[in-house]
Design a protein around this motif. Structure first.
Motif, PDB file in Angstrom:
ATOM      1  N   ARG B 342      -5.777   0.333  -0.872  1.00  0.00           N
ATOM      2  CA  ARG B 342      -4.646  -0.155  -0.065  1.00  0.00           C
ATOM      3  C   ARG B 342      -3.358  -0.159  -0.875  1.00  0.00           C
ATOM      4  O   ARG B 342      -2.291   0.122  -0.348  1.00  0.00           O
ATOM      5  CB  ARG B 342      -4.917  -1.580   0.444  1.00  0.00           C
ATOM      6  N   ILE B 343      -3.459  -0.523  -2.144  1.00  0.00           N
ATOM      7  CA  ILE B 343      -2.269  -0.546  -2.992  1.00  0.00           C
ATOM      8  C   ILE B 343      -1.766   0.890  -3.191  1.00  0.00           C
ATOM      9  O   ILE B 343      -0.562   1.157  -3.140  1.00  0.00           O
ATOM     10  CB  ILE B 343      -2.595  -1.221  -4.344  1.00  0.00           C
ATOM     11  N   PRO B 348       0.959   5.512  -5.081  1.00  0.00           N
ATOM     12  CA  PRO B 348      -0.236   6.258  -5.505  1.00  0.00           C
ATOM     13  C   PRO B 348      -0.394   6.335  -7.026  1.00  0.00           C
ATOM     14  O   PRO B 348      -1.457   6.707  -7.508  1.00  0.00           O
ATOM     15  CB  PRO B 348      -0.005   7.668  -4.938  1.00  0.00           C
ATOM     16  N   THR B 349       0.632   5.928  -7.765  1.00  0.00           N
ATOM     17  CA  THR B 349       0.541   6.078  -9.219  1.00  0.00           C
ATOM     18  C   THR B 349      -0.202   4.919  -9.883  1.00  0.00           C
ATOM     19  O   THR B 349      -0.551   4.993 -11.054  1.00  0.00           O
ATOM     20  CB  THR B 349       1.946   6.170  -9.861  1.00  0.00           C
ATOM     21  N   SER B 354      -3.539  -1.068 -13.968  1.00  0.00           N
ATOM     22  CA  SER B 354      -2.092  -1.297 -14.086  1.00  0.00           C
ATOM     23  C   SER B 354      -1.802  -2.788 -13.997  1.00  0.00           C
ATOM     24  O   SER B 354      -2.453  -3.514 -13.237  1.00  0.00           O
ATOM     25  CB  SER B 354      -1.346  -0.605 -12.942  1.00  0.00           C
ATOM     26  N   PRO B 355      -0.796  -3.257 -14.735  1.00  0.00           N
ATOM     27  CA  PRO B 355      -0.445  -4.689 -14.644  1.00  0.00           C
ATOM     28  C   PRO B 355      -0.010  -5.075 -13.231  1.00  0.00           C
ATOM     29  O   PRO B 355      -0.295  -6.190 -12.767  1.00  0.00           O
ATOM     30  CB  PRO B 355       0.706  -4.842 -15.652  1.00  0.00           C
ATOM     31  N   GLU B 356       0.654  -4.149 -12.530  1.00  0.00           N
ATOM     32  CA  GLU B 356       1.065  -4.461 -11.150  1.00  0.00           C
ATOM     33  C   GLU B 356      -0.164  -4.730 -10.268  1.00  0.00           C
ATOM     34  O   GLU B 356      -0.156  -5.634  -9.447  1.00  0.00           O
ATOM     35  CB  GLU B 356       1.844  -3.286 -10.524  1.00  0.00           C
ATOM     36  N   THR B 357      -1.189  -3.912 -10.465  1.00  0.00           N
ATOM     37  CA  THR B 357      -2.403  -4.092  -9.667  1.00  0.00           C
ATOM     38  C   THR B 357      -2.997  -5.474  -9.937  1.00  0.00           C
ATOM     39  O   THR B 357      -3.386  -6.196  -9.020  1.00  0.00           O
ATOM     40  CB  THR B 357      -3.439  -3.003 -10.020  1.00  0.00           C
ATOM     41  N   ARG B 358      -3.015  -5.860 -11.202  1.00  0.00           N
ATOM     42  CA  ARG B 358      -3.561  -7.154 -11.555  1.00  0.00           C
ATOM     43  C   ARG B 358      -2.760  -8.294 -10.910  1.00  0.00           C
ATOM     44  O   ARG B 358      -3.326  -9.250 -10.385  1.00  0.00           O
ATOM     45  CB  ARG B 358      -3.594  -7.302 -13.082  1.00  0.00           C
TER      46      ARG B 358
END
Lengths: 527, 527
Positions: B342-343, B348-349, B354-358
């Motif tokens: 979903r993210i 897509p990068t 990734s810290p953003e994902t966390r």
């Protein structure tokens, strides 16, 4: 004709449907409904993946079920772990049910790609787990996941997985069309081959509706020799849903002569289906075969003439047989005998021909037309009946209220209610705050009434559900509020309907308080 | 594999569904959609029973259709009337279509009981009518009403009615399961016998869904030799509906290799089905096989890992093949790979490390703890992700609102809302009334914003659901509101959580408006 064991998974596979999230109370209520319908097996949870299911099983164990066996569901032991050490298998035993269902892979491709293990280890996982459960005295159902896809890819291996389950003592083996892509004739042919290969096994079928053929597929499996049918009420389930038991049961029992549920339970099919839609808080599918509100509705003028001349012209079964009713006019009330039973609970002397009964029926029709639905709100219905029979004096009367909600919120309290109520010749004016208008309204009403009726302090609201009735009318649509209350001894559900959620909530709150006061009064009278 | 002629009756039998009422414009739009999908026959009206259909046929005649033939539908001549004098037959010719469908009785019981005439007169009615239409150069489809029930009662007479139609020149004979009560094997056996008896005839099948087997029955008829399949888009139709072409077409074409529509049209199936739901003004069935929003939605964490590893694990066809798409749902049991998918739809990068994902994961956990549940509110989740990634600028800001609800109600309007919003440096203060606080709030917000964002006028709220999260906290419990909206092209669901139902509704309303504006902005950017 073979007797068919109906295996319901409304609480387990049904919970995979989008938007479904049952409370423990919801689940207990559904179990009681399914048992009353005469369902043989109720797959009620997966304690390994959902720890709160253990709480549910502890409470469900105390229910006295007449027909049903509860089933805890889970996977075989994990790859490379001793079954005694597998936490999931342990939690299945902890659930304390007499019967357990476990699923295992039967498609070699999935064993390699998903489990990433060998075909032999997969067979060992199935065998070990079932033997372990049998050693603990459990009835064991083996669900062969992806069986039909597996059989098409590698029939020999798929059959080996069944043999592993049978050798380990499984009481039944269930062929699953997990992706829902199979066709009736494939299901028939493969099921027949399985039955021929394992002539002493109890064979089950578990279909999904992705090709819109789950009902037909289940029927074809029975015609090929399956004697256990898995599905869900109203076809609830992931994606396009599971095989719909509300269609399968009457198809098998009324048309093919297989006994699935007790004959006298069939007329509760429609009310059970509706009640479960309400408890699950989903819109009941009015187009549903047998149990939908449109299933026996006739619109075309020609059809109606023909139906009146002879129902067999345009009806494939008698609607009464499944507790539904013919609708040739705009509104028609279902289940006269059910209704009469409820009316008789208030006044046992009334018959179905009494003028009072007719007046209540008419009132009910009118209320149903407005959107009330008493299936799940019997306490409100009892109040309606009492009022109609002149056997009810309200305990209080609302003079007025004003609700004020402000945003942004200050200190989480954003709602105030000013209320004035009358009891006898006494008027009480009071004000209360709350974190939300319904909460403020509830508090204000009790604050105004508790001095006169201290028993109201015992009421706790345990559930509050809202449904939109007429969705194409956007936020001006009517809403139906259901409030469930308890005083610790008894619990009861009341209803309100309005275009305004505050007003609908108020109706349901009033009924909840009135019902409590009435019950207490009655108890005193008896004592 | 035989080519199958698809015969759509969404505009005729579909119009018998409860709540359906097409305008002439609606019908023209649907004809264009069906033609674009490559449907062979469009049964579009019954000019004998509905005179305004003649107006429609006059206008429809001007459409340049690529694939479809329009069909006017009606009965055979009446008992004892010369066909040239039968007003209904005349109106069929007046419709000016190249093809005409007529229905006649094939059940002797109905001939006696409903028509109240002789078996011979019924055969003459069929023959006379078809000969007359053939003399006018029409292609003629003969619908044998109640054929299967008739065959079961008196096979010989049922076959005589077909022979009468064929002798008179009918181009196809259609076997109807009018009451929807037949089983797949009956349909197969009887269809096979008809095909054997009339080897040169084009045989069609017309099923209803009263036993939830209309799709399987239609498929079985094709397997027995039928080459014309009648049904409706989304299974619209009286009672439980007609056979659903949205399932039949991909079942036949993608799975059994029968060409039904041009191969490149298949990917328009989902958008056509949705568009027709919108035009017919019915809620699209999200559980529908192939074309529903849930048809390829995956919830359980285990399933999702498997779907990501290889879609064939849990999907019976590629969703892209029918123009649908895979949806990965969030839930308590959903794994991390779900979320990442979903993210990645937004950026897509990003990888799972990734810290953003966390940060998003942490935020999601926090929101779920507060009671948000994004499984059914993907649009709100997308907004959360965009906000977290700094890829979002709000279109407006709430300064304050005040909701006032009074009881007793005066003129059904009991709620007023005063609202102040800010867009850029502009503040708009406005007031609106409604029959309920959410309705009043919705109106007030749009009234304040529609001048700046006229696109908000396209939004229609199609569903509104409320659930209590923490039921033992009574009416102060948190509520979760889900609002489903559509602009006719797309539909989306948004969420709000609060102890206050007004506040929760407000959050969901804001997200619904923001999502719409964001999608429009993106569409412009792409264009």
């Amino acid at each position: 004709m073979a007797r068919i064991s109906i295996y319901d998974s409304t609480l387990r596979d049904g919970a995979q449907a989008q938007g479904i999230s049952y409370s423990v109370e919801d689940k207990l209520k559904i179990v009681e409904r399914l048992d009353a319908l005469g369902i043989r097996y109720i797959e009620a949870g997966n304690p390994g993946s959902n720890p709160k299911d253990l709480d549910f099983f502890a409470r469900a164990g105390a229910l006295e079920l007449k027909h049903a066996r509860l089933i805890a569901f889970g996977a075989t032991r994990k790859v490379g772990i001793a079954v005694e050490k597998d936490a999931n298998v342990q939690s299945l035993l902890q659930a304390g049910t007499a019967a357990i269902a476990i699923f295992g892979k039967s498609w070699d491709y999935q064993v390699a790609e998903i489990l990433r293990t060998t075909p032999a280890e997969n067979l060992a996982m199935i065998g070990d787990t079932i033997r372990h459960l049998k050693q603990h005295g459990k009835e064991v159902v083996f669900d062969a996941e992806h069986f039909f896809d597996g059989y098409k890819a590698n029939a020999d291996y798929a059959l080996q997985t069944l043999a592993a389950a049978i050798d380990a003592g499984a009481d039944s083996i269930v062929l699953c069309d997990t992706n829902g892509g199979s066709f009736p004739e494939e299901i028939f042919d493969i099921t027949r081959k399985v039955c021929a290969r394992f002539p002493n096994a109890v064979v089950g079928i578990h279909c999904h509706n992705d090709s819109e053929m789950a009902v037909a597929n289940s029927i074809r499996a029975v015609q090929a020799g399956a004697t256990q049918v898995q599905g869900t009420i109203n076809g609830l389930g992931e994606r396009c849903g599971n095989a719909n038991l509300c269609s399968i049961i009457p198809n098998l029992q009324l048309k093919l002569g297989h006994e699935c549920i007790p004959a006298d339970a069939m007329r509760h099919l429609t009310s059970t289906a509706r009640a479960i839609s309400e408890i699950a808080n989903v819109v009941h599918n009015e187009k549903a075969p047998y149990v939908g509100g449109h299933a026996f509705a006739h619109k075309g003028g020609m059809h109606i003439d023909a139906v009146v001349k002879n129902p067999v012209s345009y009806e494939h079964v008698d609607p009464e047989a499944v507790g539904n009713s013919r609708r040739v006019l705009m509104s028609e009330v279902a289940g006269r005998s059910t209704l009469l039973a409820r009316i008789n609970a208030v006044d046992p002397t009334l018959s179905k021909d009494s003028p009072e009964t007719r007046r209540i029926m008419d009132k009910l029709k009118e209320l149903e037309h407005e959107g009330y639905q008493f299936e799940a709100a019997e306490s409100s219905f009892e109040l309606v009946v009492r009022k109609m029979l002149g056997r009810y004096t309200p305990f209080f009367e609302l003079v007025e209220f004003k609700v004020i909600v402000s945003e942004p919120t200050v200190n989480e309290v954003n709602s105030s209610v000013i209320i004035k109520v009358r009891v006898g010749d006494q008027e009480v004016l009071t004000v209360a705050e709350g974190d939300g208008p319904v909460n403020a309204l509830d508090r204000a009403a009790r604050k105004a009434l508790e001095r006169l009726y201290p028993a109201l302090g015992e009421i706790r609201l345990t559930d509050y559900k809202v449904r939109v009735l007429d969705s194409d009318k956007a936020s001006a649509a009517k809403v139906r509020v259901l409030i469930e209350s308890t005083d610790g001894r008894e619990s009861w559900t009341t209803i309100g309907v309005s275009t305004d959620i505050i007003n609908a909530s108020w109706q349901a709150l009033v009924d909840a308080m009135e019902y409590k006061l009435m019950r207490d009064q009655e108890a005193k009278r008896v004592a």
